[in-house]
Design a protein around this motif. Sequence first.
Motif, PDB file in Angstrom:
ATOM      1  N   ARG A   6       0.831  -1.205   0.000  1.00  0.00           N
ATOM      2  CA  ARG A   6       0.000   0.000   0.000  1.00  0.00           C
ATOM      3  C   ARG A   6       0.857   1.243   0.000  1.00  0.00           C
ATOM      4  O   ARG A   6       2.001   1.238   0.494  1.00  0.00           O
ATOM      5  CB  ARG A   6      -0.957   0.002   1.182  1.00  0.00           C
ATOM      6  N   PHE A   7       0.335   2.306  -0.577  1.00  0.00           N
ATOM      7  CA  PHE A   7       0.930   3.629  -0.428  1.00  0.00           C
ATOM      8  C   PHE A   7      -0.107   4.457   0.310  1.00  0.00           C
ATOM      9  O   PHE A   7      -1.265   4.514  -0.098  1.00  0.00           O
ATOM     10  CB  PHE A   7       1.251   4.248  -1.785  1.00  0.00           C
ATOM     11  N   ALA A   8       0.319   5.063   1.424  1.00  0.00           N
ATOM     12  CA  ALA A   8      -0.650   5.688   2.324  1.00  0.00           C
ATOM     13  C   ALA A   8      -0.225   7.106   2.712  1.00  0.00           C
ATOM     14  O   ALA A   8       0.187   7.360   3.846  1.00  0.00           O
ATOM     15  CB  ALA A   8      -0.821   4.816   3.569  1.00  0.00           C
ATOM     16  N   PRO A   9      -0.322   8.051   1.790  1.00  0.00           N
ATOM     17  CA  PRO A   9       0.096   9.422   2.095  1.00  0.00           C
ATOM     18  C   PRO A   9      -0.934  10.169   2.943  1.00  0.00           C
ATOM     19  O   PRO A   9      -2.126   9.868   2.906  1.00  0.00           O
ATOM     20  CB  PRO A   9       0.199  10.062   0.699  1.00  0.00           C
ATOM     21  N   HIS A  33       5.768  -9.301  -8.007  1.00  0.00           N
ATOM     22  CA  HIS A  33       5.254 -10.564  -7.472  1.00  0.00           C
ATOM     23  C   HIS A  33       3.852 -10.891  -7.982  1.00  0.00           C
ATOM     24  O   HIS A  33       3.231 -11.848  -7.486  1.00  0.00           O
ATOM     25  CB  HIS A  33       5.254 -10.521  -5.941  1.00  0.00           C
ATOM     26  N   GLY A  34       3.353 -10.104  -8.927  1.00  0.00           N
ATOM     27  CA  GLY A  34       2.004 -10.357  -9.432  1.00  0.00           C
ATOM     28  C   GLY A  34       0.947 -10.115  -8.378  1.00  0.00           C
ATOM     29  O   GLY A  34      -0.127 -10.736  -8.388  1.00  0.00           O
ATOM     30  N   GLY A  35       1.269  -9.211  -7.427  1.00  0.00           N
ATOM     31  CA  GLY A  35       0.344  -8.933  -6.334  1.00  0.00           C
ATOM     32  C   GLY A  35      -0.519  -7.706  -6.586  1.00  0.00           C
ATOM     33  O   GLY A  35      -0.732  -7.305  -7.734  1.00  0.00           O
ATOM     34  N   GLU A  36      -1.006  -7.111  -5.500  1.00  0.00           N
ATOM     35  CA  GLU A  36      -1.905  -5.959  -5.607  1.00  0.00           C
ATOM     36  C   GLU A  36      -1.336  -4.762  -4.855  1.00  0.00           C
ATOM     37  O   GLU A  36      -0.624  -4.912  -3.857  1.00  0.00           O
ATOM     38  CB  GLU A  36      -3.299  -6.313  -5.078  1.00  0.00           C
ATOM     39  N   PHE A  37      -1.694  -3.585  -5.351  1.00  0.00           N
ATOM     40  CA  PHE A  37      -1.205  -2.322  -4.801  1.00  0.00           C
ATOM     41  C   PHE A  37      -2.413  -1.468  -4.419  1.00  0.00           C
ATOM     42  O   PHE A  37      -3.319  -1.263  -5.226  1.00  0.00           O
ATOM     43  CB  PHE A  37      -0.349  -1.619  -5.853  1.00  0.00           C
ATOM     44  N   VAL A  38      -2.412  -0.999  -3.172  1.00  0.00           N
ATOM     45  CA  VAL A  38      -3.552  -0.260  -2.622  1.00  0.00           C
ATOM     46  C   VAL A  38      -3.166   1.201  -2.404  1.00  0.00           C
ATOM     47  O   VAL A  38      -2.066   1.490  -1.914  1.00  0.00           O
ATOM     48  CB  VAL A  38      -3.988  -0.880  -1.267  1.00  0.00           C
ATOM     49  N   LEU A  39      -4.066   2.110  -2.749  1.00  0.00           N
ATOM     50  CA  LEU A  39      -3.870   3.533  -2.431  1.00  0.00           C
ATOM     51  C   LEU A  39      -4.806   3.899  -1.293  1.00  0.00           C
ATOM     52  O   LEU A  39      -6.020   3.682  -1.365  1.00  0.00           O
ATOM     53  CB  LEU A  39      -4.158   4.412  -3.645  1.00  0.00           C
ATOM     54  N   ARG A  40      -4.212   4.440  -0.226  1.00  0.00           N
ATOM     55  CA  ARG A  40      -4.981   4.798   0.969  1.00  0.00           C
ATOM     56  C   ARG A  40      -4.637   6.221   1.371  1.00  0.00           C
ATOM     57  O   ARG A  40      -3.456   6.552   1.514  1.00  0.00           O
ATOM     58  CB  ARG A  40      -4.639   3.815   2.090  1.00  0.00           C
ATOM     59  N   ILE A  41      -5.632   7.039   1.568  1.00  0.00           N
ATOM     60  CA  ILE A  41      -5.409   8.427   1.981  1.00  0.00           C
ATOM     61  C   ILE A  41      -5.607   8.510   3.494  1.00  0.00           C
ATOM     62  O   ILE A  41      -6.719   8.299   4.003  1.00  0.00           O
ATOM     63  CB  ILE A  41      -6.378   9.389   1.255  1.00  0.00           C
ATOM     64  N   GLU A  42      -4.521   8.805   4.220  1.00  0.00           N
ATOM     65  CA  GLU A  42      -4.582   8.834   5.686  1.00  0.00           C
ATOM     66  C   GLU A  42      -4.885  10.257   6.149  1.00  0.00           C
ATOM     67  O   GLU A  42      -3.985  11.038   6.469  1.00  0.00           O
ATOM     68  CB  GLU A  42      -3.272   8.286   6.256  1.00  0.00           C
ATOM     69  N   ASP A  43      -6.177  10.561   6.195  1.00  0.00           N
ATOM     70  CA  ASP A  43      -6.637  11.937   6.422  1.00  0.00           C
ATOM     71  C   ASP A  43      -7.207  12.150   7.822  1.00  0.00           C
ATOM     72  O   ASP A  43      -8.140  12.937   8.009  1.00  0.00           O
ATOM     73  CB  ASP A  43      -7.673  12.323   5.359  1.00  0.00           C
ATOM     74  N   THR A  44      -6.639  11.445   8.826  1.00  0.00           N
ATOM     75  CA  THR A  44      -7.153  11.606  10.192  1.00  0.00           C
ATOM     76  C   THR A  44      -6.809  12.974  10.791  1.00  0.00           C
ATOM     77  O   THR A  44      -7.453  13.410  11.735  1.00  0.00           O
ATOM     78  CB  THR A  44      -6.598  10.516  11.132  1.00  0.00           C
ATOM     79  N   ASP A  45      -5.781  13.647  10.235  1.00  0.00           N
ATOM     80  CA  ASP A  45      -5.443  14.998  10.699  1.00  0.00           C
ATOM     81  C   ASP A  45      -6.411  15.971  10.025  1.00  0.00           C
ATOM     82  O   ASP A  45      -6.132  16.542   8.973  1.00  0.00           O
ATOM     83  CB  ASP A  45      -3.987  15.336  10.334  1.00  0.00           C
ATOM     84  N   LEU A  46      -7.572  16.128  10.650  1.00  0.00           N
ATOM     85  CA  LEU A  46      -8.659  16.878  10.010  1.00  0.00           C
ATOM     86  C   LEU A  46      -8.311  18.340   9.773  1.00  0.00           C
ATOM     87  O   LEU A  46      -8.778  18.951   8.807  1.00  0.00           O
ATOM     88  CB  LEU A  46      -9.929  16.782  10.873  1.00  0.00           C
ATOM     89  N   GLU A  47      -7.488  18.909  10.645  1.00  0.00           N
ATOM     90  CA  GLU A  47      -7.154  20.332  10.517  1.00  0.00           C
ATOM     91  C   GLU A  47      -6.229  20.596   9.338  1.00  0.00           C
ATOM     92  O   GLU A  47      -6.351  21.613   8.663  1.00  0.00           O
ATOM     93  CB  GLU A  47      -6.501  20.842  11.813  1.00  0.00           C
ATOM     94  N   ARG A  48      -5.298  19.678   9.074  1.00  0.00           N
ATOM     95  CA  ARG A  48      -4.283  19.914   8.044  1.00  0.00           C
ATOM     96  C   ARG A  48      -4.602  19.250   6.704  1.00  0.00           C
ATOM     97  O   ARG A  48      -4.016  19.604   5.689  1.00  0.00           O
ATOM     98  CB  ARG A  48      -2.915  19.440   8.544  1.00  0.00           C
ATOM     99  N   SER A  49      -5.506  18.283   6.684  1.00  0.00           N
ATOM    100  CA  SER A  49      -5.848  17.597   5.439  1.00  0.00           C
ATOM    101  C   SER A  49      -6.712  18.493   4.560  1.00  0.00           C
ATOM    102  O   SER A  49      -7.639  19.133   5.050  1.00  0.00           O
ATOM    103  CB  SER A  49      -6.598  16.295   5.732  1.00  0.00           C
ATOM    104  N   THR A  50      -6.397  18.534   3.263  1.00  0.00           N
ATOM    105  CA  THR A  50      -7.162  19.384   2.343  1.00  0.00           C
ATOM    106  C   THR A  50      -7.501  18.614   1.064  1.00  0.00           C
ATOM    107  O   THR A  50      -6.799  17.693   0.678  1.00  0.00           O
ATOM    108  CB  THR A  50      -6.362  20.639   1.939  1.00  0.00           C
ATOM    109  N   GLN A  51      -8.580  19.056   0.417  1.00  0.00           N
ATOM    110  CA  GLN A  51      -8.960  18.460  -0.860  1.00  0.00           C
ATOM    111  C   GLN A  51      -7.909  18.767  -1.920  1.00  0.00           C
ATOM    112  O   GLN A  51      -7.633  17.937  -2.797  1.00  0.00           O
ATOM    113  CB  GLN A  51     -10.325  18.996  -1.307  1.00  0.00           C
ATOM    114  N   ALA A  52      -7.308  19.960  -1.839  1.00  0.00           N
ATOM    115  CA  ALA A  52      -6.267  20.332  -2.810  1.00  0.00           C
ATOM    116  C   ALA A  52      -5.091  19.364  -2.730  1.00  0.00           C
ATOM    117  O   ALA A  52      -4.522  18.974  -3.759  1.00  0.00           O
ATOM    118  CB  ALA A  52      -5.789  21.762  -2.552  1.00  0.00           C
TER     119      ALA A  52
END
Length: 469
Positions: A6-9, A33-52
């Motif tokens: 996973r990539f979890a920015p 490895h022929g596996g799977e890759f997940v994109l996860r947005i770790e937006d628990t910091d509500l004050e600093r997380s932005t749609q931009a």
Amino acid sequence: MKIKTRFAPSPTGYLHVGGARTALYSWLFARHHGGEFVLRIEDTDLERSTQAAIDAIMDGMNWLNLDWDEGPYFQTKRFDRYNAVIDEMLEQGTAYKCYCSKERLEALREEQMAKGEKPRYDGRCRNSHEHHDANEPCVVRFANPQEGSVIFDDKIRGPIEFSNQELDDLIIRRTDGSPTYNFCVVIDDWDMEITHVIRGEDHINNTPRQINILKALGAPVPEYAHVSMILGDDGKKLSKRHGAVGVMQYRDDGFLPEALLNYLVRLGWSHGDQEIFSIGEMKELFSLGDINKSASAFNTEKLLWLNHHYINHLPAEYVATHLLWHMEQEGIDTSNGPQLTALIGLLGERCKTLKEMASSCHYFYQDFEEFDADAAKKHLRPVARQPLELARAKLAALTDWTPELVHQAIEQTAAELEVGMGKVGMPLRVAVTGAGQSPALDVTVHAVGRARTLARIDMALAFITRREQ
């Protein structure tokens, strides 16, 4: 076992170079490895997380062609799941409510620091059976094991050990009911069946806490691989002062995604002495064991070298799709001039970026009103009148407009006047392009076209006339 990474920015800013490299390594490991890759947005910091910032991350991933198989998931949409697990942990005794006031915790911290001790929670509420009002504000803490060690085999760094006595009881839910980052990460990795966590070395200290929570839940523990940081060419941590802004800035500056990916994969990973890697080769050859433990230094000159290589070696039709964006940024109408594929052939050897190419090709598509002052002063002198007039006559008389025939016309002009090619070529170059530098003159004149070439020679002759008066 199916490999899943996973990539979890955190969406608190741009997708920067370090994040892009982590995403690339996670993506390559899954693809290898022929596996799977997940994109996860770790937006628990509500004050600093932005749609931009979310948009910037998605734009960067899409531009780099790092496609994901699942997601994007958003932690803020999973709060019910996190809180349900916390409630179960409270029932099972693997978590407890803590009613300590901020004042008490601050006093405890100051006292510990005064003694030279590491600040940590002393477990007062873990061992307390005082009755509290159900409505009294409290946090929930994880009951971390108090003995033994956490040992994990980092796939880049080897075995790493932390004593549980060094780890205090982590807050997993705040007084407002929101779960904390370290806890959300654990539940996500569990629910999403992540087998390998590839991330920056700044997360090493989070790993033992996360492993202990996973074990308390009876959940499988993934493999961990912590990638070293990227330094600037001055040896300091890469930051904005090194030009390390968002990945999309590299697009804006005229880099191809293949060049940036090739550069990033080599910024800590190697396969023999090979420098150039196609995406297919990266997928085939990538392994965590070949990632260097030490920090890597960013080198813009090396990135420019790679970009120059890819401009000239990728199919021109593909490069043209990226060049078109830069032409549009320059306000150039490409319908009235050479094909972009031809332009890449003309300017590819001279230009290290697509932005440079777009900014240096105006004369192929747009007429100009003035000549470069220095070039005109040096080359559009009265002595240039005769070469220009004869060259114009020969070019106008051509039955077919090809680079070969244009070349012959220029050579014949020099031969008839018994002068060196420079006495014909330089005035003609300034006349046709407006400046003193261009690709080979015959292909340049050919690409500019007959009508424009003749009109611009007339403009140069008029300039010389005014100079003579």
